[in-house]
Write a protein that holds these residues in place. Structure first.
Motif, mmCIF file in Angstrom:
data_model
loop_
_atom_site.group_PDB
_atom_site.id
_atom_site.type_symbol
_atom_site.label_atom_id
_atom_site.label_comp_id
_atom_site.label_asym_id
_atom_site.label_seq_id
_atom_site.Cartn_x
_atom_site.Cartn_y
_atom_site.Cartn_z
ATOM 1 N N ARG A 25 0.835 -1.207 0.000
ATOM 2 C CA ARG A 25 0.000 0.000 0.000
ATOM 3 C C ARG A 25 0.867 1.252 0.000
ATOM 4 O O ARG A 25 0.530 2.249 -0.661
ATOM 5 N N ASP A 42 0.918 4.115 -2.917
ATOM 6 C CA ASP A 42 0.715 5.526 -2.555
ATOM 7 C C ASP A 42 1.875 6.384 -3.039
ATOM 8 O O ASP A 42 1.673 7.480 -3.585
ATOM 9 N N LYS A 52 1.457 9.247 -6.014
ATOM 10 C CA LYS A 52 1.770 10.655 -5.762
ATOM 11 C C LYS A 52 2.811 11.174 -6.744
ATOM 12 O O LYS A 52 2.722 12.317 -7.213
#
Length: 386
Positions: free
Chosen positions: A10, A14, A18
C-alpha cells in the motif's frame, strides 16, 4: 487467493501514485504537443525518480535496485501506467535480461543501467520477423574474436533515447520438428558503434514522445565479450527473462483504464442533459457498469499471474491471458469513454482522445492478441495430444 495488499505494498502504491500525479501528469500536454520529452525534463524526472527510490525497482536489492517481488512490481507498473508512456518510461525499469551480464558486462552495462547512467533498448522485431522471432534474418557471423552484424531491426522503442541495445541476431540454423530454424544469440551493442545507424521510424498514432526507430547494421563489429549468454541461447533467454514483460503491458493497461474510468465517471456525474446528469440515463450508467466490471476482471487476472510468478508457478498461459484481456479491455473502456464524452471525447482539449489512440498499440506489441490466443489454446490442447 488473497489479493489484500500488505502495508508495504500500500505504501508503494501511494508513493508511485503521488509521483505520477505530481511529476508526470502535469507534463503530458507538453509532451503530446511536442511529440518529444525535452532532454532537460527527462533528466529532471529521472533525478526525482532516483531520489524517490523508484528507479530500477525491478532489479535485485543487492545490485542497487528496488528488489521488489513480481506482485509489488506489477502494482508499480499499474500506477505508472496512468501516465503518458513517454514520461512513465523515464522512471526506468532496466530490462531484466541484463541480469545475465557477466564480468566486465556488469560494469559496462548492468550497473550503469541500475544507477540511471545508461539506458537500454531491446531489438528483436524486423520488417519480416515480428511474432515469428526465429525467422529473423539479421545475422551475427563469427570472425575471430569478433562478430560481424548485418541486418535491420524496426519498431525498436526509444532507441533514440538509449545508449546501448540488447540485440537478438541469427548465428546459424538448427533442425527442429518444424524444419530448420535460426539459432538466436543475444548481444550488447553500444549505439555509437561504427556500422550501426539509428533512424527515427514513421510517426505513430500511439504514445507520442515515445518513438520507435530503425536500427541498421552494416558490417558492424562487436567483440565476443559483448555476447550476452551462450551462442545460440538467445531464444531461451527471451523465454526465461522477457516473458514477464507481458505482465507489464497488462498492468499498465489496467492503470490507464482506471484513470479513464475515473474521468468518465466524473464527467457522467457532472454533465447535464434534459435537466439531469447523463449518468442517470441507463445508456450511460450501464456502460459505466461494464467498464468497471471489465477493469476489475483485468486487474484480477494480472495480479493472479503476478502472484503465481512470485511462487514460481506462472505459466505462459497465465501471462498471455492477463495481457490479452487487459489490453483488449483497455480498448473497449477507452472506446466507451469517447462515446460517453460525446464530441468532446474527440477533441484535443481533453485527454480522452489520447487515451483512445494510445490504447490501440497494446493489442499489438509484446505479442499480438492473436499470438496470446494461440498460446492459451495451445496450452489447453497440448495435454490432449492435439
Amino acid at each position: 487467493m488473497d489479493f489484500e495488499l500488505t502495508d508495504e505494498q500500500r505504501m508503494i502504491v501511494d508513493t508511485v501514485r503521488k509521483f505520477v500525479t505530481a511529476e508526470l501528469e502535469p507534463r503530458e500536454d507538453e509532451v503530446e504537443r511536442r511529440d518529444e520529452v525535452p532532454p532537460e525534463l527527462a533528466a529532471e524526472i529521472r533525478r526525482k525518480a532516483l531520489d524517490a527510490g523508484l528507479y530500477a525497482a525491478n532489479m535485485p536489492e543487492e545490485l542497487g535496485g528496488g528488489g521488489l517481488d513480481a506482485t509489488s512490481m506489477t502494482l508499480v507498473e499499474r500506477e505508472l501506467g496512468r501516465a503518458s508512456y513517454a514520461l512513465q518510461m523515464l522512471v526506468a525499469r532496466p530490462s531484466n535480461i541484463l541480469q545475465v551480464c557477466q564480468g566486465q558486462q556488469r560494469d559496462r552495462y548492468l550497473m550503469p543501467a541500475i544507477r540511471g547512467e545508461r539506458h537500454d533498448c531491446l531489438a528483436m522485431t524486423e520488417p519480416g520477423a515480428g511474432s515469428d522471432v526465429r525467422s529473423m534474418i539479421t545475422r551475427a557471423d563469427r570472425d575471430g574474436d569478433e562478430y560481424v552484424l548485418n541486418g535491420t531491426k524496426h519498431f525498436i522503442s526509444h532507441a533514440d533515447a538509449a545508449d546501448f541495445v540488447i540485440l537478438f541476431a541469427a548465428t546459424g540454423t538448427e533442425q527442429t520438428s518444424r524444419g530448420p530454424k535460426n539459432r538466436i544469440t543475444a548481444f550488447l551493442v553500444d549505439l555509437d558503434t561504427p556500422g550501426l545507424e539509428v533512424r527515427r521510424g514513421s510517426a505513430c498514432v500511439s504514445h507520442r514522445g515515445y518513438h520507435q526507430c530503425e536500427l541498421v547494421f552494416t558490417d558492424c563489429r562487436v567483440p565476443t565479450g559483448q555476447r550476452l549468454g551462450d551462442e545460440g541461447r538467445g531464444f531461451e533467454l527471451m523465454t526465461e527473462w522477457l516473458g514477464a514483460s507481458r505482465l507489464s503491458v497488462a498492468a499498465t493497461s489496467v492503470g490507464r483504464a482506471r484513470r479513464v474510468l475515473e474521468m468518465t465517471t466524473r464527467w457522467a456525474a457532472e454533465r447535464t442533459q434534459f435537466g439531469q446528469s447523463i449518468g442517470r440515463f441507463q445508456g450511460v450508467s450501464f456502460q459505466l457498469a461494464d467498464m468497471a466490471t471489465e477493469l476489475d476482471a483485468a486487474e484480477m487476472l494480472t495480479l493472479r499471474a503476478a502472484a503465481k510468478l512470485d511462487r514460481g508457478l506462472m505459466t505462459d498461459q497465465d501471462a498471455a491471458m492477463a495481457k490479452l484481456y487487459a489490453s483488449e479491455a483497455l480498448g473497449r473502456i477507452t472506446d466507451r469513454a469517447v462515446q460517453i464524452f460525446g464530441g468532446m471525447g474527440l477533441m484535443a482539449e481533453l485527454p480522452i482522445e489520447r487515451f483512445w489512440r494510445d490504447a490501440r498499440v497494446e493489442r499489438i506489441w509484446d505479442g499480438t492478441s492473436e499470438i496470446q490466443r494461440h498460446i492459451i489454446s495451445r496450452s489447453l490442447l497440448r495435454p490432449l495430444g492435439s
